[in-house]
Design an enzyme around this catalytic site. Structure first.
Site, PDB file in Angstrom:
ATOM      1  N   ASN A   1      41.341  34.113  75.760  1.00 19.84           N
ATOM      2  CA  ASN A   1      42.319  35.202  75.837  1.00 19.84           C
ATOM      3  C   ASN A   1      43.710  34.609  76.068  1.00 19.84           C
ATOM      4  O   ASN A   1      43.926  33.904  77.061  1.00 19.84           O
ATOM      5  CB  ASN A   1      41.919  36.134  76.994  1.00 19.84           C
ATOM      6  CG  ASN A   1      42.854  37.311  77.122  1.00 19.84           C
ATOM      7  OD1 ASN A   1      44.067  37.125  77.077  1.00 19.84           O
ATOM      8  ND2 ASN A   1      42.326  38.490  77.294  1.00 19.84           N
TER       9      ASN A   1
ATOM     10  N   HIS B   1      48.322  35.783  78.471  1.00 20.59           N
ATOM     11  CA  HIS B   1      49.268  35.222  79.444  1.00 20.59           C
ATOM     12  C   HIS B   1      50.417  34.479  78.781  1.00 20.59           C
ATOM     13  O   HIS B   1      51.502  34.369  79.351  1.00 20.59           O
ATOM     14  CB  HIS B   1      48.562  34.272  80.405  1.00 20.59           C
ATOM     15  CG  HIS B   1      47.701  34.973  81.420  1.00 20.59           C
ATOM     16  ND1 HIS B   1      47.909  36.256  81.839  1.00 20.59           N
ATOM     17  CD2 HIS B   1      46.622  34.535  82.114  1.00 20.59           C
ATOM     18  CE1 HIS B   1      47.003  36.584  82.736  1.00 20.59           C
ATOM     19  NE2 HIS B   1      46.206  35.559  82.919  1.00 20.59           N
TER      20      HIS B   1
ATOM     21  N   HIS C   1      44.842  41.380  74.044  1.00 23.12           N
ATOM     22  CA  HIS C   1      44.736  42.760  74.519  1.00 23.12           C
ATOM     23  C   HIS C   1      46.062  43.450  74.226  1.00 23.12           C
ATOM     24  O   HIS C   1      47.084  43.110  74.824  1.00 23.12           O
ATOM     25  CB  HIS C   1      44.448  42.748  76.023  1.00 23.12           C
ATOM     26  CG  HIS C   1      44.214  44.101  76.615  1.00 23.12           C
ATOM     27  ND1 HIS C   1      43.805  44.270  77.916  1.00 23.12           N
ATOM     28  CD2 HIS C   1      44.340  45.353  76.101  1.00 23.12           C
ATOM     29  CE1 HIS C   1      43.671  45.567  78.170  1.00 23.12           C
ATOM     30  NE2 HIS C   1      44.002  46.241  77.084  1.00 23.12           N
TER      31      HIS C   1
ATOM     32  N   ARG D   1      48.038  46.241  74.961  1.00 21.49           N
ATOM     33  CA  ARG D   1      48.058  47.313  75.960  1.00 21.49           C
ATOM     34  C   ARG D   1      48.965  48.454  75.522  1.00 21.49           C
ATOM     35  O   ARG D   1      49.928  48.243  74.794  1.00 21.49           O
ATOM     36  CB  ARG D   1      48.547  46.764  77.305  1.00 21.49           C
ATOM     37  CG  ARG D   1      47.488  45.991  78.046  1.00 21.49           C
ATOM     38  CD  ARG D   1      47.987  45.588  79.422  1.00 21.49           C
ATOM     39  NE  ARG D   1      46.889  45.176  80.263  1.00 21.49           N
ATOM     40  CZ  ARG D   1      46.242  45.986  81.095  1.00 21.49           C
ATOM     41  NH1 ARG D   1      46.611  47.237  81.240  1.00 21.49           N
ATOM     42  NH2 ARG D   1      45.240  45.529  81.815  1.00 21.49           N
TER      43      ARG D   1
ATOM     44  N   ARG E   1      52.897  45.348  77.603  1.00 22.33           N
ATOM     45  CA  ARG E   1      53.490  44.471  78.633  1.00 22.33           C
ATOM     46  C   ARG E   1      53.441  42.994  78.251  1.00 22.33           C
ATOM     47  O   ARG E   1      54.210  42.203  78.764  1.00 22.33           O
ATOM     48  CB  ARG E   1      52.827  44.685  79.990  1.00 22.33           C
ATOM     49  CG  ARG E   1      51.411  44.207  80.062  1.00 22.33           C
ATOM     50  CD  ARG E   1      50.859  44.268  81.459  1.00 22.33           C
ATOM     51  NE  ARG E   1      50.602  45.641  81.879  1.00 22.33           N
ATOM     52  CZ  ARG E   1      49.757  45.944  82.880  1.00 22.33           C
ATOM     53  NH1 ARG E   1      49.161  44.982  83.546  1.00 22.33           N
ATOM     54  NH2 ARG E   1      49.524  47.182  83.232  1.00 22.33           N
TER      55      ARG E   1
ATOM     56  N   GLU F   1      41.266  43.468  72.017  1.00 28.49           N
ATOM     57  CA  GLU F   1      40.896  44.303  73.156  1.00 28.49           C
ATOM     58  C   GLU F   1      41.836  45.484  73.180  1.00 28.49           C
ATOM     59  O   GLU F   1      43.053  45.309  73.024  1.00 28.49           O
ATOM     60  CB  GLU F   1      41.120  43.517  74.451  1.00 28.49           C
ATOM     61  CG  GLU F   1      39.885  42.986  75.087  1.00 28.49           C
ATOM     62  CD  GLU F   1      40.228  42.332  76.405  1.00 28.49           C
ATOM     63  OE1 GLU F   1      40.914  42.944  77.232  1.00 28.49           O
ATOM     64  OE2 GLU F   1      39.833  41.186  76.583  1.00 28.49           O
TER      65      GLU F   1
ATOM     66  N   THR G   1      42.416  44.119  83.676  1.00 32.52           N
ATOM     67  CA  THR G   1      41.380  45.135  83.494  1.00 32.52           C
ATOM     68  C   THR G   1      40.515  45.225  84.753  1.00 32.52           C
ATOM     69  O   THR G   1      39.981  44.226  85.213  1.00 32.52           O
ATOM     70  CB  THR G   1      40.486  44.775  82.284  1.00 32.52           C
ATOM     71  OG1 THR G   1      41.343  44.418  81.203  1.00 32.52           O
ATOM     72  CG2 THR G   1      39.612  45.949  81.895  1.00 32.52           C
TER      73      THR G   1
ATOM     74  N   GLU H   1      30.014  43.221  76.497  1.00 27.29           N
ATOM     75  CA  GLU H   1      30.540  42.155  77.353  1.00 27.29           C
ATOM     76  C   GLU H   1      30.402  42.624  78.796  1.00 27.29           C
ATOM     77  O   GLU H   1      31.000  43.620  79.193  1.00 27.29           O
ATOM     78  CB  GLU H   1      32.018  41.880  77.017  1.00 27.29           C
ATOM     79  CG  GLU H   1      32.610  40.783  77.900  1.00 27.29           C
ATOM     80  CD  GLU H   1      34.080  40.502  77.578  1.00 27.29           C
ATOM     81  OE1 GLU H   1      34.548  40.856  76.470  1.00 27.29           O
ATOM     82  OE2 GLU H   1      34.757  39.939  78.456  1.00 27.29           O
TER      83      GLU H   1
ATOM     84  N   HIS I   1      35.498  37.822  82.303  1.00 25.13           N
ATOM     85  CA  HIS I   1      36.434  38.258  83.341  1.00 25.13           C
ATOM     86  C   HIS I   1      36.272  37.420  84.600  1.00 25.13           C
ATOM     87  O   HIS I   1      35.195  37.344  85.171  1.00 25.13           O
ATOM     88  CB  HIS I   1      36.297  39.742  83.696  1.00 25.13           C
ATOM     89  CG  HIS I   1      37.619  40.323  84.134  1.00 25.13           C
ATOM     90  ND1 HIS I   1      38.156  40.122  85.370  1.00 25.13           N
ATOM     91  CD2 HIS I   1      38.546  41.031  83.441  1.00 25.13           C
ATOM     92  CE1 HIS I   1      39.334  40.702  85.438  1.00 25.13           C
ATOM     93  NE2 HIS I   1      39.608  41.253  84.285  1.00 25.13           N
TER      94      HIS I   1
HETATM   95  N1  PXP Z   1      37.239  40.099  79.024  1.00 22.07           N
HETATM   96  C1  PXP Z   1      37.948  41.241  79.133  1.00 22.07           C
HETATM   97  C2  PXP Z   1      37.372  42.475  78.551  1.00 22.07           C
HETATM   98  C3  PXP Z   1      39.219  41.250  79.741  1.00 22.07           C
HETATM   99  O1  PXP Z   1      39.903  42.385  79.842  1.00 22.07           O
HETATM  100  C4  PXP Z   1      39.748  40.031  80.222  1.00 22.07           C
HETATM  101  C5  PXP Z   1      41.109  40.007  80.843  1.00 22.07           C
HETATM  102  O2  PXP Z   1      42.075  40.385  79.954  1.00 22.07           O
HETATM  103  C6  PXP Z   1      38.984  38.874  80.066  1.00 22.07           C
HETATM  104  C7  PXP Z   1      37.725  38.937  79.500  1.00 22.07           C
HETATM  105  C8  PXP Z   1      39.480  37.551  80.540  1.00 22.07           C
HETATM  106  O3  PXP Z   1      39.554  37.591  81.931  1.00 22.07           O
HETATM  107  P1  PXP Z   1      40.269  36.393  82.717  1.00 22.07           P
HETATM  108  O4  PXP Z   1      41.696  36.399  82.292  1.00 22.07           O
HETATM  109  O5  PXP Z   1      40.070  36.753  84.139  1.00 22.07           O
HETATM  110  O6  PXP Z   1      39.568  35.138  82.323  1.00 22.07           O
END
Ligand code: PXP
Length: 248
Positions: A7, A10, A43, A45, A49, A70, A101, A151, A198
């Site tokens: 992901n 960031h 993602h 949003r 953001r 996402e 999330t 997931e 996550h």
């Molecule tokens: N899976 C989903 C559905 C998420 O919303 C996120 C965070 O955006 C992640 C995985 C990745 O989580 P993390 O950034 O804590 O590794």
């Protein structure tokens, strides 16, 4: 061997801090791929953001990577997904005030609406994933709604891992891991693909990676955090190795 979904939200968060053009999430997608990512996740949003619409479009057209979009289950997002046609869409709950999330999607409380969205996007050739808590009723509802993938939200497990220092003699940690394992079994028994994500990191990912039938592990924060020091390509490379490194 687990597949790694990275992901890169960031990276866009840093760019948006200055409302400028760098760092570019497209570069991040390419670097992550070169480091061994099997899938890139962004993602989009509702409040935009971090990731912007044009990021998703550019990653889709410029990168030869499997893209997981996402998004919240809204009409606006469904329209965007139909236009962009990522390989996969993960439906997540979304709160304006949340930092990330929080909790899984309430599929069982929204079966009819989600079933319609799953069908619409499946018809557009997109595989559909539900981000859910490790609860039987959410898994059963996801199967009923037609999702191909689930997931499991590993946040509670990750928190327990941190609190216990990774010691599985701790009942709470063992119980959280069992919840994810049981959920994985139920997902597969229902004919869906078992993914997890996550708050996973280079250490806590190992017991999850050993669960029977897990397919994709989705990691964002830990990899981008490490990338600050090592560069993204190396951080992803280490992330791809971490699930299978000699675990505790
Ligand atoms: N899976 C989903 C559905 C998420 O919303 C996120 C965070 O955006 C992640 C995985 C990745 O989580 P993390 O950034 O804590 O590794």
């Amino acid at each position: 061997m687990a597949q790694l979904g990275v992901n890169i939200d960031h990276v866009a968060t840093i760019r948006q801090a200055r409302r400028t053009y760098e760092p570019d999430p497209v570069w991040a997608a390419v670097e992550a791929q070169l480091g061994g990512a099997d899938l890139i996740t962004v993602h989009l949003r509702e409040d935009r953001r971090h990731i912007q619409d044009h990021d998703v479009e550019r990653i889709r057209t410029m990168c030869q990577c499997n893209l997981n979009l996402e998004m919240a289950a809204t009409d606006e997002m469904v329209k965007i997904a139909k236009k962009i046609r990522p390989h996969m869409v993960t439906l997540v709950p979304e709160g304006r005030m949340e930092v990330t999330t929080e909790g899984g999607l309430n599929v069982s409380g929204n079966r009819k609406r989600l079933k319609a969205i799953v069908k619409k996007l499946n018809d557009a050739g997109i595989a559909m994933s539900a981000f859910i808590d490790a609860e039987s009723k959410q898994i059963d509802a996801s199967a009923e709604a037609g999702f191909q993938l689930c997931e499991i939200h590993t946040g509670p497990y990750a928190h327990a891992f941190h609190a216990a220092g990774g010691e599985f003699v701790c009942d709470e940690l063992a119980a959280e891991l069992k919840k994810v394992a049981d959920a994985g079994g139920r997902i597969q028994a229902a004919g869906m693909q078992f993914n997890a994500g996550h708050a996973l990191n280079y250490l806590n990912v190992q017991p999850i990676a050993r669960l029977t039938g897990k397919k994709e592990l989705h990691i964002g924060h830990a990899i981008v955090s490490r990338a600050v020091f090592t560069g993204l390509r190396e951080a992803v490379r280490e992330g791809a190795r971490a699930p299978d490194s000699a675990a505790r």
